[in-house]
Write an enzyme that holds these catalytic residues in place. Sequence first.
Site, PDB file in Angstrom:
ATOM      1  N   CYS A   9       0.972  -1.360  -0.032  1.00  0.00           N
ATOM      2  CA  CYS A   9      -0.036   0.018  -0.002  1.00  0.00           C
ATOM      3  C   CYS A   9       0.908   1.309  -0.199  1.00  0.00           C
ATOM      4  O   CYS A   9       2.082   1.084  -0.255  1.00  0.00           O
ATOM      5  CB  CYS A   9      -0.919   0.151   1.305  1.00  0.00           C
ATOM      6  SG  CYS A   9      -0.187  -0.005   2.813  1.00  0.00           S
ATOM      7  N   ASN A  12       2.280   1.653   4.107  1.00  0.00           N
ATOM      8  CA  ASN A  12       2.589   0.144   5.028  1.00  0.00           C
ATOM      9  C   ASN A  12       2.276   0.297   6.549  1.00  0.00           C
ATOM     10  O   ASN A  12       3.007  -0.223   7.361  1.00  0.00           O
ATOM     11  CB  ASN A  12       4.041  -0.192   4.687  1.00  0.00           C
ATOM     12  CG  ASN A  12       4.401  -1.589   5.253  1.00  0.00           C
ATOM     13  OD1 ASN A  12       5.429  -1.884   5.718  1.00  0.00           O
ATOM     14  ND2 ASN A  12       3.441  -2.462   5.195  1.00  0.00           N
ATOM     15  N   SER A  16      -1.818  -2.549   3.921  1.00  0.00           N
ATOM     16  CA  SER A  16      -1.091  -3.831   3.614  1.00  0.00           C
ATOM     17  C   SER A  16      -0.593  -4.543   4.969  1.00  0.00           C
ATOM     18  O   SER A  16      -0.442  -6.057   4.950  1.00  0.00           O
ATOM     19  CB  SER A  16       0.290  -3.496   2.741  1.00  0.00           C
ATOM     20  OG  SER A  16       1.063  -2.596   3.486  1.00  0.00           O
ATOM     21  N   ASP A 123      -8.273   4.192   1.373  1.00  0.00           N
ATOM     22  CA  ASP A 123      -7.355   4.437   2.317  1.00  0.00           C
ATOM     23  C   ASP A 123      -7.849   4.783   3.560  1.00  0.00           C
ATOM     24  O   ASP A 123      -8.505   5.994   3.571  1.00  0.00           O
ATOM     25  CB  ASP A 123      -6.446   5.558   1.889  1.00  0.00           C
ATOM     26  CG  ASP A 123      -5.022   5.796   2.630  1.00  0.00           C
ATOM     27  OD1 ASP A 123      -5.184   5.120   3.951  1.00  0.00           O
ATOM     28  OD2 ASP A 123      -4.132   6.181   2.482  1.00  0.00           O
TER      29      ASP A 123
HETATM   30  P1  4NP Z   1      -1.795   2.859   4.034  1.00  0.00           P
HETATM   31  O1  4NP Z   1      -2.208   4.204   4.665  1.00  0.00           O
HETATM   32  O2  4NP Z   1      -1.334   3.081   2.664  1.00  0.00           O
HETATM   33  O3  4NP Z   1      -3.026   1.765   4.071  1.00  0.00           O
HETATM   34  O4  4NP Z   1      -0.828   2.575   5.175  1.00  0.00           O
HETATM   35  C1  4NP Z   1      -1.554   5.448   4.523  1.00  0.00           C
HETATM   36  C2  4NP Z   1      -0.977   5.796   5.921  1.00  0.00           C
HETATM   37  C3  4NP Z   1      -0.276   6.880   5.998  1.00  0.00           C
HETATM   38  C4  4NP Z   1       0.154   7.662   4.892  1.00  0.00           C
HETATM   39  C5  4NP Z   1      -0.663   7.389   3.678  1.00  0.00           C
HETATM   40  C6  4NP Z   1      -1.545   6.324   3.809  1.00  0.00           C
HETATM   41  N1  4NP Z   1       0.720   8.942   5.117  1.00  0.00           N
HETATM   42  O5  4NP Z   1       0.492   9.762   4.057  1.00  0.00           O
HETATM   43  O6  4NP Z   1       1.199   9.071   6.159  1.00  0.00           O
END
Ligand code: 4NP
Length: 155
Positions: A9, A12, A16, A123
């Site tokens: 993803c 992470n 994921s 997300d």
């Molecule tokens: P994930 O979600 O891709 O499902 O792990 C996210 C977690 C953090 C961020 C983006 C997506 N971020 O921008 O910090």
Amino acid sequence: MPIKILMVCLGNICRSPLAEGILASKLPKKEFHIDSAGTGSWHIGRQPDERSIAVAKKYRIDISNQKGRQFSKKDFDAFDYIYVMDNSNYQDVIRLATTIEQKNKVQLILNELFPNENVDVPDPYYGVANGFEVVYKMLDESCEIIAQKLLEKHS
Ligand code: 4NP
């Protein structure tokens, strides 16, 4: 040699890690190695998001020992199957592929559940409170299909 499956993803830390824990819970450890990675680098070395840990725990899956890492080109050859969570992850990963074989390893995880529809796992990071529960259910359904296919093909 175990069959190796990588879940990918963006961060992470939310989707994921859940996909990794859910698929691992459905397959024998000896024969299948499951890992996860993010296309981004913000959360390298971190534990999964506490909301992902909590929803997994509710279904008796412990993902608290996972550590964030970034997807790298080496993963194309280290893994047999690469599942991405959304279309943006797909583009980010495919961009790093150098052969058709590498590209062909990459699949959208919800295409197992909704073939050819290219649906995203949303997300949940900035989303509503039950977003993690919704994501868990989608991933559980898709991972059930993946596990059955892998077991039929490889054992
Ligand atoms: P994930 O979600 O891709 O499902 O792990 C996210 C977690 C953090 C961020 C983006 C997506 N971020 O921008 O910090």
